[in-house]
Design an enzyme around this catalytic site. Structure first.
Site, mmCIF file in Angstrom:
data_model
loop_
_atom_site.group_PDB
_atom_site.id
_atom_site.type_symbol
_atom_site.label_atom_id
_atom_site.label_comp_id
_atom_site.label_asym_id
_atom_site.label_seq_id
_atom_site.Cartn_x
_atom_site.Cartn_y
_atom_site.Cartn_z
ATOM 1 N N LYS A 221 0.599 -1.084 0.170
ATOM 2 C CA LYS A 221 -0.135 0.363 0.289
ATOM 3 C C LYS A 221 0.630 0.916 0.004
ATOM 4 O O LYS A 221 2.077 1.385 0.458
ATOM 5 C CB LYS A 221 -0.974 -0.108 1.579
ATOM 6 C CG LYS A 221 -2.394 -1.280 0.954
ATOM 7 C CD LYS A 221 -3.580 -0.715 1.658
ATOM 8 C CE LYS A 221 -4.228 -1.598 1.170
ATOM 9 N NZ LYS A 221 -5.540 -1.574 2.204
ATOM 10 N N ARG A 255 -3.620 -10.283 4.687
ATOM 11 C CA ARG A 255 -4.527 -10.160 3.310
ATOM 12 C C ARG A 255 -3.058 -9.462 2.719
ATOM 13 O O ARG A 255 -2.441 -8.542 2.267
ATOM 14 C CB ARG A 255 -5.396 -9.130 3.341
ATOM 15 C CG ARG A 255 -5.918 -9.541 1.834
ATOM 16 C CD ARG A 255 -7.489 -8.162 1.922
ATOM 17 N NE ARG A 255 -8.767 -8.358 0.845
ATOM 18 C CZ ARG A 255 -7.915 -7.570 0.022
ATOM 19 N NH1 ARG A 255 -6.705 -6.519 -0.156
ATOM 20 N NH2 ARG A 255 -8.295 -7.773 -1.029
#
Length: 274
Positions: A221, A255
């Site tokens: 991210k 995740r």
């Protein structure tokens, strides 16, 4: 701490890894990478062999500013893939990444095991009742607005307190509708800037107040690649570092795009704790 997936109890006292399978053309890291059945089957098999307990399938890109697509298009993208995967891998535990109750229901009926909702039911008021009726685990994430508007909605009176209050309300609603197995996801990158993401990670254990499993979605991210002045393709090492911190602070599920490295993180943290 266990959740019931298709009749099997999954013990989350030892953290588990959820592999990401994006079948969208515009996801921030792997959009458009898996374009046909062979590529999808190969990637799924790879993640399962590397130790993924869950495979999270998404057909609606939730990256900031992503294009909105219709329910019909989302269904046309995701349902055939669910049907393909449950035939090829009968024991697979598929998580459905959607905020639409109709999509969630059709995928669960086709053989998926969990629902992963970025909006915790706020973008579709039928989602929580539907999940309650389906009796499947529900991953609820913290977000404000929509993927199209969330970047402008990162103002908080108190970030950690506001997120805890959000989950208290959403958990109560889920319980009211008979959802037994709830997993909370603080939503790294969703209506949060880089500094807020790091504050949240630093204090992740505060979410243990709810006595529920915590899912950490940090993989590649922007908080990683913006801080390091790289791009998402070079963010694996940073992802591994932050996944390790998330596990230390109480995450039960990672995740990730890169399963092997995440499984190694879990193994090392388990060894450290033992």
């Amino acid at each position: 701490m266990t959740i019931n997936c298709k009749g099997s109890l999954i013990d989350l006292s030892s953290p588990k890894v959820m592999g990401i399978l994006n079948i969208t053309p515009d996801s921030f890291y792997d959009g458009g990478k898996y374009k046909n059945e062979d590529q999808i089957l190969l990637q799924t098999e790879k993640m399962l062999k590397e130790g993924a307990t869950f495979i999270d399938v998404g057909a609606y890109s939730s990256r900031p500013g992503a294009d909105h697509i219709s329910e019909e298009e989302e269904k046309a993208r995701i349902l055939p893939i669910i049907e393909l995967l449950v035939v090829k891998f009968p024991e697979i535990l598929l998580s459905i990444d959607t905020f639409r109750s109709a999509i969630a229901k059709q995928c669960i009926l086709a053989g998926a095991a969990l629902v992963n909702d970025i909006s915790a039911g706020n973008l579709d008021t039928e989602m929580v009742p539907v999940v309650g009726d389906l009796k499947v685990p529900y991953i609820m994430m913290h977000m404000k607005g929509t993927p199209q508007t969330m970047k402008t909605l990162n103002l908080y009176d108190n970030l950690l307190k506001d997120i805890n209050l959000y989950f208290s309300e959403r958990i109560a609603t889920a319980r009211k509708h008979g959802i037994d197995d709830i997993i909370i996801d603080p939503g790294f990158g969703f209506a949060k800037n880089v500094a807020q993401n790091f504050e949240l990670l630093k204090h992740l254990e505060i979410l243990q107040f709810h006595k529920l499993p915590i899912l950490a979605g940090l993989s590649r991210k922007s908080m990683i690649y913006k801080t390091l002045d790289i791009d998402s393709t070079a963010a694996l090492n940073g992802t591994t570092s932050l996944n390790t911190i998330a596990l230390i602070h109480g995450a039960s599920i990672l995740r990730v795009h890169d399963v092997k490295e995440a499984v190694e993180c879990v193994s090392l943290i388990n060894a450290l704790k033992s």
